[in-house]
Each structure stands twice: as C-alpha cells, then as structure tokens.
Design a protein around this motif. Structure first.
Motif, short mmCIF file in Angstrom:
data_model
loop_
_atom_site.label_atom_id
_atom_site.label_comp_id
_atom_site.label_asym_id
_atom_site.label_seq_id
_atom_site.Cartn_x
_atom_site.Cartn_y
_atom_site.Cartn_z
N PHE A 119 62.87 67.70 -45.41
CA PHE A 119 63.51 66.22 -47.12
C PHE A 119 63.20 65.12 -47.03
O PHE A 119 63.83 65.31 -47.51
CB PHE A 119 65.16 67.61 -46.37
CG PHE A 119 65.81 67.16 -45.77
CD1 PHE A 119 66.10 66.16 -44.05
CD2 PHE A 119 65.50 68.37 -44.67
CE1 PHE A 119 66.48 66.41 -43.24
CE2 PHE A 119 66.45 68.88 -43.14
CZ PHE A 119 66.73 67.40 -42.91
N PHE A 120 62.31 64.93 -45.09
CA PHE A 120 62.77 63.28 -45.50
C PHE A 120 61.48 62.81 -46.04
O PHE A 120 61.05 61.81 -47.02
CB PHE A 120 62.17 63.05 -44.54
CG PHE A 120 62.70 62.68 -43.49
CD1 PHE A 120 63.77 61.57 -43.71
CD2 PHE A 120 63.48 63.71 -42.37
CE1 PHE A 120 64.36 60.88 -43.08
CE2 PHE A 120 64.36 63.24 -41.67
CZ PHE A 120 65.21 61.57 -41.72
N HIS A 121 60.35 64.77 -47.25
CA HIS A 121 59.73 63.99 -48.27
C HIS A 121 59.48 65.01 -49.40
O HIS A 121 59.26 64.40 -50.23
CB HIS A 121 57.93 65.06 -47.69
CG HIS A 121 57.33 64.43 -46.63
ND1 HIS A 121 57.07 62.08 -46.07
CD2 HIS A 121 57.87 64.28 -45.11
CE1 HIS A 121 56.72 62.38 -45.06
NE2 HIS A 121 57.53 63.84 -44.60
N TYR A 122 61.42 64.88 -49.88
CA TYR A 122 61.51 64.98 -51.18
C TYR A 122 61.76 63.95 -51.67
O TYR A 122 61.35 63.41 -51.38
CB TYR A 122 63.09 66.01 -50.85
CG TYR A 122 63.12 67.14 -50.17
CD1 TYR A 122 62.19 68.02 -49.88
CD2 TYR A 122 64.04 68.03 -50.06
CE1 TYR A 122 62.05 69.33 -49.06
CE2 TYR A 122 63.94 69.22 -49.62
CZ TYR A 122 62.93 69.64 -48.98
OH TYR A 122 63.04 71.00 -48.53
N ARG A 123 62.02 64.63 -53.56
CA ARG A 123 62.44 63.89 -53.93
C ARG A 123 63.95 62.95 -53.78
O ARG A 123 64.51 63.83 -53.39
CB ARG A 123 61.54 63.82 -55.65
CG ARG A 123 60.05 64.32 -55.53
CD ARG A 123 60.09 64.48 -57.28
NE ARG A 123 58.48 64.33 -57.70
CZ ARG A 123 57.82 65.04 -58.83
NH1 ARG A 123 58.67 65.35 -59.12
NH2 ARG A 123 56.65 64.83 -58.76
N LYS A 124 64.15 61.81 -54.83
CA LYS A 124 65.88 61.80 -54.74
C LYS A 124 66.29 62.76 -55.84
O LYS A 124 67.64 63.49 -54.95
CB LYS A 124 65.87 60.48 -55.17
CG LYS A 124 67.07 60.12 -55.75
CD LYS A 124 67.65 59.08 -56.53
CE LYS A 124 66.59 58.73 -57.53
NZ LYS A 124 66.86 57.21 -58.67
N ASN A 125 65.98 63.48 -56.77
CA ASN A 125 66.53 63.99 -57.72
C ASN A 125 66.93 65.89 -56.35
O ASN A 125 66.91 66.87 -57.15
CB ASN A 125 66.02 64.31 -59.41
CG ASN A 125 64.98 64.81 -59.18
OD1 ASN A 125 64.00 65.31 -57.83
ND2 ASN A 125 64.02 64.88 -59.79
N GLU A 126 66.19 65.81 -55.45
CA GLU A 126 66.10 67.03 -55.00
C GLU A 126 67.07 66.72 -53.62
O GLU A 126 66.84 67.64 -52.43
CB GLU A 126 64.71 67.46 -54.47
CG GLU A 126 63.38 67.94 -55.55
CD GLU A 126 62.19 67.72 -54.89
OE1 GLU A 126 61.20 68.10 -55.70
OE2 GLU A 126 62.56 66.99 -53.79
N ALA A 127 68.03 65.95 -54.38
CA ALA A 127 68.78 65.94 -52.90
C ALA A 127 69.66 66.77 -51.64
O ALA A 127 69.79 67.65 -53.06
CB ALA A 127 69.86 64.52 -53.67
N LEU A 128 70.50 66.69 -51.41
CA LEU A 128 71.59 67.82 -50.65
C LEU A 128 72.30 67.47 -51.26
O LEU A 128 73.05 66.44 -50.91
CB LEU A 128 71.32 67.71 -49.17
CG LEU A 128 72.33 68.51 -48.36
CD1 LEU A 128 71.77 70.18 -48.27
CD2 LEU A 128 72.05 68.94 -46.83
N HIS A 129 73.19 68.78 -52.05
CA HIS A 129 74.54 68.55 -52.02
C HIS A 129 75.49 69.04 -51.17
O HIS A 129 76.28 70.73 -50.78
CB HIS A 129 75.23 68.63 -53.92
CG HIS A 129 74.01 68.12 -54.52
ND1 HIS A 129 73.63 66.68 -54.46
CD2 HIS A 129 72.69 68.41 -54.88
CE1 HIS A 129 73.09 66.01 -55.55
NE2 HIS A 129 72.23 67.14 -55.70
N LEU A 130 76.96 68.41 -51.00
CA LEU A 130 77.65 69.06 -50.11
C LEU A 130 79.10 69.70 -50.13
O LEU A 130 79.58 68.73 -50.97
CB LEU A 130 77.73 68.09 -48.57
CG LEU A 130 77.03 67.43 -48.20
CD1 LEU A 130 76.98 66.24 -46.74
CD2 LEU A 130 75.74 68.55 -47.25
N SER A 131 79.08 70.62 -49.00
CA SER A 131 80.49 70.78 -49.80
C SER A 131 81.32 69.92 -48.61
O SER A 131 81.20 69.05 -48.53
CB SER A 131 80.90 72.40 -49.42
OG SER A 131 80.49 72.36 -48.22
N LEU A 132 83.05 70.88 -49.03
CA LEU A 132 84.20 69.36 -48.25
C LEU A 132 83.60 69.51 -46.98
O LEU A 132 83.78 69.02 -46.04
CB LEU A 132 85.10 69.66 -48.63
CG LEU A 132 86.72 68.96 -47.84
CD1 LEU A 132 86.28 67.23 -48.16
CD2 LEU A 132 88.04 69.60 -48.59
#
Length: 299
Positions: A119-132
C-alpha cells in the motif's frame, strides 16, 4: 522551484516544520489537531516513509477515494519516499489526525519488507478507510509509539520503535484485507473489466509475437495503481496478476480446442507459448489433464 510544495528531507526537518521537537532522529509521531500545520503550502513531499491518518471527526469522509460502501471514521494514506501529497482542499495536510514518519533504514530488513507493504505504492484515491474500532486501535498504537519515542535513547530503543512501526503496518495490512471484502461488489466490477482487457489482448494477436500484458498495462486502463490491482486480484481470486492471466489464457485455449478444432501446436503459437510441450504442461498444471484428453472428454 515550486513554492507551493513543502519539501521535507529529514525527520528532524519534519518536526521543525510542524512545530515539534525531535526526540529520535529517524522516526516521529506528530498529532495534527486544531489547525493546519502546513504553513499555507498546497502540497507536501517527504524524503522518508510517511503514514497519514486523517481524522474525519463527524464520520463524513470526502477525500482519498472514500465511497458509500466504505467506513468513514478516518482515512489512512501511505507515502513512499519522494511521493507528494495534498488534501484536495487547497491544503497539504489534514487539520486533524496523525502523522507517522520514519526512515526506512531504521528497521531491520524493512527496505525489503516494504515490498510486502504494497500500500506504500497505492494511489491517494486507493487509501484505507477505517471503522471506529480500527481508528481507535491505530490511534492507540501511535500513542504508544509516541511514548516510546519520548523515552531517553538506550540499547532497546531501536528494536522497540521498529516493532511498534511494524505492528502499525501489520494492522493496516489486516484492515486493507477487510476493505477488499467490504468492497466486494465494486471489486467484482473491476475483475469483469480486467477480464475484458485480457480477452481483447488475447484476441489481438500480440501473444503470437511474444508480447504479453502486464499488471501495469491493465492498471493504467482501469485507472488504478499496479499494486492495488494486483492486491485486488489476490483478494478476489487468490491469484496475483501473472497467475490470473495464465488462468484466462488456459480458458481461451479451451474455447479454441472446442470451437475451432485447432491443433495444440497452433494454439500454443497463437497464445504465445514457445512450443506445444510448454502449452501442454501449463494446460495440465491448471486443469489436471492434457489438452487432447480434455478435448476427448468434451466430445
């Protein structure tokens, strides 16, 4: 020189630019809270590995590729050295969240291990979105790392700091695997598009000239990063790009065997195999039977 970009070369410079003291020269954890710390710059570039956790507070994520099927308590972005970032709102950094910075040479074996943290080579719009729950877990880990960084340097410091960073990255890898699951329907759509790209390539005649599709080629047509596409394929099919393409290739060979009455030699040539024997080997490895026996069993 682009004055809109804040170019930060070292961890110490990162601390200085963001108003913090340096407790350890190769790593830092900075809380972004209550205001913008980017001094009006529109973009920021780090000369080291950087992890940003963007706290959305109200649970409304509107950046970095967040969709209606994603969690939205926080977003994480991973930047390899030299990679620039902006928040899409005219600022370089989020107003609230965390920043983890570290020199990849700090960790024993991490330069090689970074290949595992794709994931250090993903694009910004491939970010990780977290639950609480995920956000609280990462925040807790960052807090513990922050406390360790404040401890006077001793013979244990490097090992403990290294372990904390690895733990954070391992949690993020787990959460990315969860995100591929919650994005199942969207991923299936991407798989279908990938199949169409590969089918068009197979039918184009390029394979006969020993020209083969790559993950980068398909990713560019899908507007994805190469690593993200490869990881998505693994999550959905259990296969990386190369192995997945082989499955599609053998699938195409079955249609040729049944529909066109072509010899194995002709099929091998059309599909880019060096000879009929290599085609037979690949076919049997995937299907469990030889092409000729497969044809007989289907007639």
């Amino acid at each position: 020189m682009n004055t809109d970009i804040l170019d930060i070369k070292t961890v110490h410079q990162c601390n200085s630019c963001l108003g913090c003291k340096t407790s350890y020269p190769q790593a830092c954890v900075i809380r972004l809270d209550g205001g913008r710390a980017d001094a009006g710059y529109k973009e920021i570039r780090f000369g080291f590995c950087t992890v940003l956790m963007i706290d959305h507070g109200d649970g409304k994520a509107e950046c970095c590729g967040c969709r209606c099927y994603d969690f939205s308590e926080a977003t994480m972005v991973f930047l390899s050295p030299g990679h620039a970032f902006d928040m899409e709102d005219g600022h370089a950094l989020p107003g609230k969240g965390w920043l983890l910075a570290f020199d990849p040479g700090l960790l024993d074996g991490l330069p090689e291990q970074l290949d595992n943290y794709t994931f250090f080579h993903y694009r910004k719009n491939e970010a990780l979105h977290l639950s609480l729950r995920e956000k609280n877990k990462i925040s807790g880990c960052l807090h513990e790392l922050e406390e360790e960084l404040r401890h006077p340097v001793d013979s244990h410091s490097e090992t403990l700091i290294s372990d904390y960073i690895k733990m954070i990255l391992d949690y993020c890898r787990r959460y990315y695997e969860r995100q591929f699951i919650t994005r199942g329907d969207a991923n299936k759509s991407i798989i279908k598009k990938t199949d169409c790209i590969l089918e068009d390539f197979i039918m184009s005649g390029k394979l006969e000239r020993r020209l083969f599709p790559t993950a980068g080629y398909c990713a560019s047509l899908l507007d994805l990063s190469e690593n993200y596409l490869n990881d998505l394929l693994k999550a959905e099919t259990g296969k990386g790009f190369e192995d997945y393409f082989k499955l599609r290739l053998i699938g195409a060979s079955k249609k040729m065997l049944l529909g066109k009455g072509l010899t194995t030699e002709t099929i091998a040539k059309r599909l880019g195999f060096p000879n009929a024997d290599s085609f037979r080997y690949a076919f049997e490895k995937i299907t469990g039977t030889e092409p000729e026996k497969y044809l007989i069993s289907r007639n």
